[in-house]
Design an enzyme around this catalytic site. Structure first.
Site, PDB file in Angstrom:
ATOM      1  N   CYS A 148       0.722  -1.126  -0.002  1.00  0.00           N
ATOM      2  CA  CYS A 148      -0.131   0.087  -0.186  1.00  0.00           C
ATOM      3  C   CYS A 148       0.695   1.120   0.038  1.00  0.00           C
ATOM      4  CB  CYS A 148      -0.953   0.175   1.367  1.00  0.00           C
ATOM      5  SG  CYS A 148      -1.914  -1.471   1.690  1.00  0.00           S
ATOM      6  N   HIS A 163      -2.411   7.241   4.543  1.00  0.00           N
ATOM      7  CA  HIS A 163      -1.416   6.283   4.664  1.00  0.00           C
ATOM      8  C   HIS A 163      -0.009   6.849   4.208  1.00  0.00           C
ATOM      9  CE1 HIS A 163       0.016   1.929   4.525  1.00  0.00           C
ATOM     10  NE2 HIS A 163       0.042   2.598   5.457  1.00  0.00           N
TER      11      HIS A 163
HETATM   12 CA    CA Z   1      -3.096  -2.432  -0.804  1.00  0.00          CA
END
Ligand code: CA
Length: 469
Positions: free
Chosen positions: A74, A132
């Site tokens: 990610c 994130h």
């Molecule tokens: Ca991911």
């Protein structure tokens, strides 16, 4: 979703508005899913999970059959997408830890985000869902070019609002972040959320587009579905009685919730007559972690976190009605980094930093028939693993493990030809060596170093004294 009311309001407004020509600062919507498998969209052949909403992007535009992301998990993949640059250029080599007191844990301030870029052309910018890219106050979305943010800063989240029991300030450990209440514009959201998370993000996406229909806008719709934990509502689960495996069933329901949201968003663009003024990209941030969430990367080998195709080749489609042909399947490799370069060219704003992506539009209109990229590259610093993709080859090097595939003929990477073709190996290795010179060492410790990080930063989650006053 209160659509009729919103539509009534907005259709009234748009009748009087002067429309921008389609090519004057077109709107940009980037829909990013999380950990979705290559095979798990209708446009890549999914049989058990219908995705009629997402498939409309493909039939309205182009499917990128060789659409890649710049990393196989990610955080680094998102850092690449949002900067248009290989994330190892600025040390974003690992998934960041949730570290609200650490200004180095996230996207460095030397980097320009896609939102920063488009602000220079007076776009309204919004991000929904998973950030994130840093939780320090200097790194949150509204400090990185976004006018609006509704979502969470962590790398994942639980889906049912009743499980969100913590304020950001009450987080005491890495995975507490999955249970936080949502944040709006970097402050605790005033209204308690009641919707299933995916539905909430879809609702907010419609609201964002409705409110900003008269101006150029950029919406980064970063769903965390279908990332674990596997959680879905009966509304979506009931569509998958035909799937026996409970994991796959829930995963399918999660994908279906995203699909409803995408369909509703496309309906709205159509109703507001914004389709020709709006580019819509759809992609997943990395390949499916098949064991974790029962995703399916077939026919690709591998999964999330590795550099076989299943880790980095993702479902990827894009539409821009009236400007690129409809219903095409584009074979040459493209990468998520191209979204930034495309937006930069269309908004006619110069990026601050050197980009690694290219403007895709001339390739899609047929103006340029060459492949957009000579080569694409990947690095996993901690494993000393590198990969390269050229027109016909894919090579992965990791200490003693060496793979070379004729990727055009061997999509599933089943036949390692590295010992048969030393010349090709050497030529590709040379390209990797050249590329490596652009890269930095990691700028922060990552998810796997949680304990180590806590030792070094025992006050990691301790609220600052000033905040206690
Ligand atoms: Ca991911």
């Amino acid at each position: 979703m209160q659509k009729p009311f919103i539509l009534f309001l907005l259709l009234g407004l748009s009748a009087f508005a002067q429309k921008r020509p389609a090519t004057d600062r077109p709107n940009l919507i980037v829909i990013l899913t999380d950990d979705q498998g290559y095979a798990d969209v209708g446009f890549n052949g999914s049989k058990d999970i219908p995705t009629p909403g997402i498939d409309r992007i493909a039939s309205n535009g182009v499917v990128f059959e060789s659409g890649y992301v710049s990393y196989a998990v990610c955080g680094p993949s998102r850092a690449g997408l949002i900067t248009g640059r290989y994330q190892d250029r600025f040390g974003f080599s690992r998934n960041p830890l949730l570290a609200p007191k650490d200004p180095t844990m996230g996207l460095p301030l030397s980097e320009e985000t896609l939102a920063d870029l488009l602000k220079k052309a007076d776009y309204k910018t919004g991000v929904l869902g998973k950030w994130h890219l840093g939780a320090h106050p200097s790194l949150t979305p509204t400090k990185r070019g976004f006018d609006e943010f509704y979502g969470f800063l962590e790398g994942g989240h639980r889906y049912f609002p009743e499980e969100w029991t913590l304020e950001e300030s009450q987080v005491k450990a890495q995975y507490d972040g999955y249970r936080t209440k949502l944040t709006r514009n970097d402050k605790p959201a005033e209204n308690e959320e009641t919707d299933y998370l995916t539905d909430a993000l879809s609702r907010e996406a419609l609201d964002f587009v409705s409110r900003h229909q008269e101006e150029p806008f950029f919406l980064y719709l970063a769903y965390n579905a279908p990332h674990a934990p596997l959680q879905a509502t009966d509304k979506y689960l009931s569509r998958f009685a035909h799937i026996e495996d409970p994991k796959r069933k829930t995963y399918a329901a999660m994908v279906s919730a995203v699909d409803d949201g995408v369909g509703a968003l496309l309906d709205l663009l159509e109703e507001l007559e914004l389709e020709e003024n709006t580019l819509v990209f759809f992609l997943s941030d990395n390949g499916g972690p098949t064991k974790d969430n029962a995703s399916n990367n077939a026919p690709l080998r591998g999964f999330k976190s590795d550099f076989f195709e299943g880790g980095v080749r993702v479902p990827f489609a894009m539409q821009w009605k009236g400007q690129i042909p409809t219903g095409i399947r584009y074979e040459h490799p493209v990468i998520s980094l191209d979204i930034f370069a495309t937006a930069s060219a269309l908004a006619q704003v110069k990026p601050k930093n050197e980009l690694d992506g290219v403007n895709l539009i001339p390739y899609l209109t047929g103006k340029n028939s060459n492949p957009p990229h000579q080569a694409l590259y990947w690095r996993n610093f901690d494993r000393n693993r590198f990969a390269i993709r050229t027109a016909d080859s894919k090579m992965i090097l990791e200490q003693e493990l060496e793979f070379l595939f004729d990727i055009q003929a061997d999509l599933s990477e089943s036949k390692n030809v590295i010992s048969l073709d030393l010349n090709r190996k050497n030529a590709l290795s040379e390209k990797i060596e050249h590329w490596k010179k652009l890269l930095q060492d990691p700028a922060f410790l990552g998810l796997l170093e949680d304990k180590e990080y806590n030792k070094l930063h025992p006050d990691r989650f301790t609220p600052d004294v000033a905040e206690n006053d």
